[in-house]
Design a protein around this motif. Sequence first.
Motif, PDB file in Angstrom:
ATOM      1  N   THR A   1       0.831  -1.201   0.000  1.00 44.35           N
ATOM      2  CA  THR A   1       0.000   0.000   0.000  1.00 44.35           C
ATOM      3  C   THR A   1       0.865   1.252   0.000  1.00 44.35           C
ATOM      4  O   THR A   1       1.713   1.427   0.886  1.00 44.35           O
ATOM      5  CB  THR A   1      -0.915   0.023   1.236  1.00 44.35           C
ATOM      6  OG1 THR A   1      -1.693  -1.173   1.253  1.00 44.35           O
ATOM      7  CG2 THR A   1      -1.826   1.234   1.210  1.00 44.35           C
ATOM      8  N   ALA A   2       0.657   2.113  -0.975  1.00 45.59           N
ATOM      9  CA  ALA A   2       1.422   3.362  -1.065  1.00 45.59           C
ATOM     10  C   ALA A   2       1.169   4.221   0.174  1.00 45.59           C
ATOM     11  O   ALA A   2       0.036   4.382   0.623  1.00 45.59           O
ATOM     12  CB  ALA A   2       1.022   4.127  -2.321  1.00 45.59           C
ATOM     13  N   GLY A   3       2.260   4.742   0.756  1.00 43.61           N
ATOM     14  CA  GLY A   3       2.149   5.684   1.864  1.00 43.61           C
ATOM     15  C   GLY A   3       1.881   5.067   3.213  1.00 43.61           C
ATOM     16  O   GLY A   3       1.693   5.796   4.199  1.00 43.61           O
ATOM     17  N   MET A   4       1.879   3.743   3.307  1.00 45.37           N
ATOM     18  CA  MET A   4       1.550   3.103   4.580  1.00 45.37           C
ATOM     19  C   MET A   4       2.776   2.982   5.469  1.00 45.37           C
ATOM     20  O   MET A   4       3.862   2.620   5.020  1.00 45.37           O
ATOM     21  CB  MET A   4       0.962   1.709   4.341  1.00 45.37           C
ATOM     22  CG  MET A   4       0.545   1.001   5.623  1.00 45.37           C
ATOM     23  SD  MET A   4      -0.156  -0.631   5.294  1.00 45.37           S
ATOM     24  CE  MET A   4      -0.571  -1.148   6.956  1.00 45.37           C
ATOM     25  N   ASN A   5       2.594   3.288   6.747  1.00 44.64           N
ATOM     26  CA  ASN A   5       3.611   3.035   7.757  1.00 44.64           C
ATOM     27  C   ASN A   5       3.168   1.842   8.602  1.00 44.64           C
ATOM     28  O   ASN A   5       1.981   1.639   8.831  1.00 44.64           O
ATOM     29  CB  ASN A   5       3.796   4.253   8.658  1.00 44.64           C
ATOM     30  CG  ASN A   5       4.358   5.445   7.892  1.00 44.64           C
ATOM     31  OD1 ASN A   5       5.286   5.297   7.086  1.00 44.64           O
ATOM     32  ND2 ASN A   5       3.799   6.624   8.126  1.00 44.64           N
ATOM     33  N   GLY A   6       4.122   1.067   9.108  1.00 41.78           N
ATOM     34  CA  GLY A   6       3.767  -0.094   9.909  1.00 41.78           C
ATOM     35  C   GLY A   6       3.267  -1.230   9.038  1.00 41.78           C
ATOM     36  O   GLY A   6       3.618  -1.347   7.865  1.00 41.78           O
ATOM     37  N   GLY A   7       2.407  -2.074   9.603  1.00 47.63           N
ATOM     38  CA  GLY A   7       1.922  -3.213   8.845  1.00 47.63           C
ATOM     39  C   GLY A   7       0.773  -3.905   9.537  1.00 47.63           C
ATOM     40  O   GLY A   7       0.333  -3.507  10.613  1.00 47.63           O
ATOM     41  N   ALA A   8       0.258  -4.925   8.892  1.00 46.70           N
ATOM     42  CA  ALA A   8      -0.819  -5.748   9.437  1.00 46.70           C
ATOM     43  C   ALA A   8      -0.628  -7.161   8.903  1.00 46.70           C
ATOM     44  O   ALA A   8      -0.064  -7.362   7.826  1.00 46.70           O
ATOM     45  CB  ALA A   8      -2.184  -5.201   9.032  1.00 46.70           C
TER      46      ALA A   8
END
Length: 425
Positions: free
Chosen positions: A338-345
């Motif tokens: 995902t563009a611009g995402m910080n961290g994760g899931a």
Amino acid sequence: MLRKLLVPVAALALLAGGVTVAEAAPGQSDNLARSATATASYTSPWESIAAVNDGIDPATSNDTANRRWGTWPNTGEQWVLLTWSAAQSLRAADVYFFDDNGGVRIPASWRLQSWNGSSYVDVVGASGYPTAVNQYNAVNFTPVSTSRLRLVLQSGAASVGVLELRAYTTAIGTGGGGTTGWTPPANLVAPLNQVWQHVESTYSNLYGFRNYGWDQVFANRGSINYCVRWDSSAPVSAALRDQIHASLARQFKKWMDVMAGHNGWPYQSVPLKVVGWAVRDRATLQWSDSSVDVYVNNIRENAPQCSEPCGRFFNQSGNYPNCPGGASHHYDMSLWLTAGMNGGAGGDWGQRVGSEYFVGALNSDNIHILLHEIGHSFGLDDFYDWTPTGVGGFLMKAGSASQITEFDAWMLRDWWRHLKDRYGY
């Protein structure tokens, strides 16, 4: 970090008088039949002998989505022969019979024969020849070195057929992945027990959920398939695509290497294959080859999604009757970039991280956010508000380690210790 907790399919070991009865073998990765040439006594003109060792697991005995081998209208004794260019050491096999409830039915009986250089002889010490529909029928036997293995079928009133025949060098149902048992360092025993007690007390559906990474690997008999959800407008060249695939495989392998040879784990390796890419605009993908399936503007959760009929998250029975291309094109998890995402899931559906982060880390030894999220896909917990006694930084305690630590490795092995009997180990 967002995640979803998820649990395994039961496959209890069968015991009779203290002897392990053969069950379906663990994987295609150690299936020697794939490298053999298949021939047969007779093949119906509309069927295919290539079906018997193409590595495609049937959905049912009346699988109509994939090719099949059958002998209609011929009856009596029929056979399938696997031939290798050099002798193989064999001691087990399993067979998935074709039965359309009409002209082709389960055989009345069957047996296996090896070639001794001048004639075919029945294998010695066979554990039994079961005849069941909708599953693999497995047999162990005394090890034999041979370049030919023949499956001999005696028909009943109808003709006979086979959807898949597999052969192995390791006995089935004996946990051929090594003999090392549960031997964590003494200083980790107490914190590992604390972690497991916390998991059991926190997740009420722990033993009822059926879509952990463990379930997916076992459903595929030793491999994993992925879809890439490219939630970005940045272009992807063929070279970048291949780098993403290779990097994902390297990170996944780090967790599987933790298990190799441990406590009866049956797989020395778990091959990872990316089977599809999902994008909003086909022009984003700057290649024209057909190495992966491409899904365009199929939107779910406001992001591109590979075909739902092909996804295990949506088809947890493990059957994919409506998947374009068939079951071999299914995906178990998604790598959601995902563009611009910080961290994760992470969870049973796969892992989500920032596309810029992942691409920027392609050549890194450890892509630590992705590694953390893969841990969640195998059930490992987060440690937001507590730390087990006597341990410091570790990967699953977000922000405290950048690679799989000894404690992370033993937490994963502890899941296997508690769940292995559900898979017959």
